[in-house]
Design an enzyme around this catalytic site. Structure first.
Site, PDB file in Angstrom:
ATOM      1  N   GLU A   1     -22.106  25.810  83.975  1.00 39.23           N
ATOM      2  CA  GLU A   1     -22.889  25.316  82.836  1.00 39.23           C
ATOM      3  C   GLU A   1     -21.994  25.000  81.633  1.00 39.23           C
ATOM      4  O   GLU A   1     -22.458  24.900  80.496  1.00 39.23           O
ATOM      5  CB  GLU A   1     -23.956  26.351  82.472  1.00 39.23           C
ATOM      6  CG  GLU A   1     -24.928  26.641  83.607  1.00 39.23           C
ATOM      7  CD  GLU A   1     -26.090  25.651  83.730  1.00 39.23           C
ATOM      8  OE1 GLU A   1     -26.629  25.238  82.698  1.00 39.23           O
ATOM      9  OE2 GLU A   1     -26.449  25.288  84.879  1.00 39.23           O
TER      10      GLU A   1
ATOM     11  N   HIS B   1     -28.186  31.327  79.162  1.00 37.90           N
ATOM     12  CA  HIS B   1     -26.753  31.066  78.944  1.00 37.90           C
ATOM     13  C   HIS B   1     -26.210  32.194  78.051  1.00 37.90           C
ATOM     14  O   HIS B   1     -26.947  32.723  77.214  1.00 37.90           O
ATOM     15  CB  HIS B   1     -26.522  29.748  78.200  1.00 37.90           C
ATOM     16  CG  HIS B   1     -26.784  28.510  79.001  1.00 37.90           C
ATOM     17  ND1 HIS B   1     -27.453  27.430  78.493  1.00 37.90           N
ATOM     18  CD2 HIS B   1     -26.439  28.176  80.269  1.00 37.90           C
ATOM     19  CE1 HIS B   1     -27.515  26.467  79.406  1.00 37.90           C
ATOM     20  NE2 HIS B   1     -26.919  26.909  80.502  1.00 37.90           N
TER      21      HIS B   1
ATOM     22  N   CYS C   1     -26.076  24.931  71.102  1.00 36.41           N
ATOM     23  CA  CYS C   1     -26.268  24.100  72.311  1.00 36.41           C
ATOM     24  C   CYS C   1     -25.932  22.653  72.013  1.00 36.41           C
ATOM     25  O   CYS C   1     -25.482  21.920  72.889  1.00 36.41           O
ATOM     26  CB  CYS C   1     -27.723  24.127  72.769  1.00 36.41           C
ATOM     27  SG  CYS C   1     -28.350  25.733  73.180  1.00 36.41           S
TER      28      CYS C   1
HETATM   29  O1  SUG Z   1     -30.564  23.630  80.217  1.00 38.75           O
HETATM   30  N1  SUG Z   1     -33.294  22.756  78.182  1.00 38.75           N
HETATM   31  C1  SUG Z   1     -31.879  23.049  78.310  1.00 38.75           C
HETATM   32  C2  SUG Z   1     -31.397  23.803  77.092  1.00 38.75           C
HETATM   33  C3  SUG Z   1     -29.903  23.939  77.092  1.00 38.75           C
HETATM   34  C4  SUG Z   1     -29.415  24.834  76.015  1.00 38.75           C
HETATM   35  N2  SUG Z   1     -28.008  24.889  76.022  1.00 38.75           N
HETATM   36  C5  SUG Z   1     -27.267  25.971  75.718  1.00 38.75           C
HETATM   37  N3  SUG Z   1     -27.813  27.168  75.642  1.00 38.75           N
HETATM   38  N4  SUG Z   1     -26.013  25.814  75.553  1.00 38.75           N
HETATM   39  C6  SUG Z   1     -31.610  23.854  79.592  1.00 38.75           C
HETATM   40  O2  SUG Z   1     -32.431  24.711  79.930  1.00 38.75           O
HETATM   41  C7  SUG Z   1     -35.364  21.657  78.834  1.00 38.75           C
HETATM   42  C8  SUG Z   1     -35.803  20.292  79.244  1.00 38.75           C
HETATM   43  C9  SUG Z   1     -37.288  20.182  79.402  1.00 38.75           C
HETATM   44  O3  SUG Z   1     -37.938  21.156  79.788  1.00 38.75           O
HETATM   45  O4  SUG Z   1     -37.813  19.080  79.138  1.00 38.75           O
HETATM   46  C10 SUG Z   1     -33.868  21.876  79.016  1.00 38.75           C
HETATM   47  O5  SUG Z   1     -33.270  21.257  79.858  1.00 38.75           O
END
Ligand code: SUG
Length: 449
Positions: free
Chosen positions: A175, A251, A372
């Site tokens: 990730e 994460h 993020c």
């Molecule tokens: O991968 N949300 C992302 C959020 C990423 C956050 N990044 C970090 N913590 N670095 C994920 O879960 C949601 C998309 C949706 O449901 O439409 C999403 O992909």
């Protein structure tokens, strides 16, 4: 030694930003599923943060969004005909696939790749490994374009080395920088790279979470460290506490953040915390640094508070005087425990002296906070000069991007709008113009066809 800086490359929110409920294990994504979104507001909230950091004197860049809907992915899954027919058939027969192919999730650039600065790597180049993000289908389709965009931003082979994403199997779930933190005395000096994993693919001695998936494996982190040519003395691996993954910490950057010599973390973030801190402290000391661990006790802030407020998904930035500033989302001010804790933190004598609050609600509703939204790249002055200047934020670029958003983005988007064939046409027109604004050349599938 020449000067070195941390540059934050924020993801520009794409025109299809929506709430698809696509990320099982990410509480915000699940609970806002089907809520109608505002792509225009989302992009402007992100741009406002970039502008504010630039105005505070931090180096700021921008990372372009991706082509969505991803028609090529839908075609690879058997939908045929014209682009409009592919979208119409997917909407009728497999809405979850259309939603995944429309996600603007590349905005969370902390997941774009893992970056090792040149001071840490064997060949003294800055190394990038695109993240395969293979735990979630909608994210697993990001890395080919991510690689092309990174290649267009960091093109100099003399300074930058790019690695393709790891094999796309669960054993190598990766990730990117969301589970990677670099500690150092100063950005230009060799540091210690801290890789946090959720499970091991091959070694059953590491406990796995019971409810939600652990996205990052130890084996993926080790592969990235090898690809980047990191030395054993410059790397620490730590297991994330499986019970916090089961509470929605998908994460590590939802439960800990680090910068320079400071690790700001929740008491429950890691397994074997004492051992982890001892190893980190020892290795950093051998590089001339002194680890300052700031632990947030569970009595003051619960894991649930952390997940709801995104206290740890903050940006920890070094100001000109050496003290640190924490950039937090507004949700922190709305949580009594977290806000009280932050008042005490900044009133004390610790390294974190100031907190600044940003409204990032559009991204937060999908589980994406300030941290993020940005990819950190530590660069020496000569390396910064080798970066494509088109992606470095300036007052002029900010104004241009706001006008571009106003011209191309919709005010509202709901699930049914994803089936509108006009959306694809709008997005391609917007991105075509964007590649000219950011001077990226051709990076999108529709430009390469
Ligand atoms: O991968 N949300 C992302 C959020 C990423 C956050 N990044 C970090 N913590 N670095 C994920 O879960 C949601 C998309 C949706 O449901 O439409 C999403 O992909």
């Amino acid at each position: 030694m020449s000067n070195a800086f941390e540059v934050n490359f924020d993801g520009l929110v794409g025109p299809t930003h929506n709430y698809g409920g696509l990320s099982y294990g990410n509480v915000a994504s699940q609970s806002n599923s089907q809520v109608s979104s505002s792509p225009k507001e989302a992009a402007k909230q992100g741009l406002a943060k970039m502008k504010a950091l630039m105005e505070m004197g931090f180096k700021q860049g921008v990372l372009a969004p991706q082509e969505r809907p991803n028609v090529a992915v839908l075609r690879s899954l058997g939908f045929t005909g014209s682009d409009a027919q592919v979208i119409a058939r997917a909407a009728k027969e497999a809405m979850p696939l259309l939603a995944a192919s429309c996600s603007a999730s590349s905005m969370w650039t902390a997941n774009a790749c893992t970056v090792s600065p040149s001071a840490d790597t064997a060949d003294r180049r800055v190394h990038f490994t695109a993240a395969n993000l293979n735990c979630k289908f909608h994210r697993s389709i990001e890395h080919p374009t991510t690689s092309r965009v990174l290649g267009a931003m960091f093109a100099s082979e003399q300074h930058f080395a790019h690695h393709a994403a790891l094999p796309a199997v669960t054993q190598f779930g990766d990730e990117g920088a969301a589970n990677h933190t670099r500690f150092c005395k100063s950005y230009g000096e060799a540091g210690v790279e801290f890789f946090v994993f959720g499970r091991s693919a091959f070694d059953s001695r590491f406990p796995a979470p019971q409810r939600y998936p652990a996205r990052q494996t130890l084996e993926a982190s080790q592969a990235v460290a090898r690809l980047h040519g990191l030395s054993e003395e410059g790397v620490v691996y730590a297991q994330q506490n499986p019970s916090v993954i089961d509470q929605g910490v998908f994460h590590n950057d939802v439960i800990a953040v680090g910068n320079g010599e400071v690790l700001f973390y929740h008491q429950d973030a890691f397994l074997d915390t004492d051992k982890v801190l001892a190893e980190l402290g020892d290795k950093l000391a051998r590089q001339g640094g002194r680890l300052q661990a700031v632990c947030v006790p569970r009595d003051a802030v619960t894991v649930d508070d952390a997940v709801r407020s995104y206290l740890f998904n903050s940006q920890l930035l070094t100001r000109a005087d050496g003290s640190m500033l924490l950039i937090v989302p507004e949700e922190c001010r709305n949580n009594g425990n977290v806000w009280n804790y932050l008042q005490q933190l900044t009133a004390g004598n610790g390294p974190i002296r100031e907190v600044k609050v940003f409204d990032l609600k559009q991204s937060m509703q999908n589980g994406g906070g300030p941290a993020c939204l940005r990819l950190r790249v530590a660069l020496r002055e000569d390396e910064l000069e080798a970066v494509n200047p088109g992606v470095i934020m300036t007052p002029g670029l900010y104004d241009t991007l706001v006008a571009w958003v106003d011209k191309h983005y919709r005010d509202r988007l709901s699930e049914s709008d994803l089936a509108d064939p006009q959306l694809l046409i709008e997005c391609r027109a917007a991105l075509d113009e964007l590649t000219q604004i950011l001077k990226l050349g051709s990076v999108y599938p529709f430009q390469l066809a």
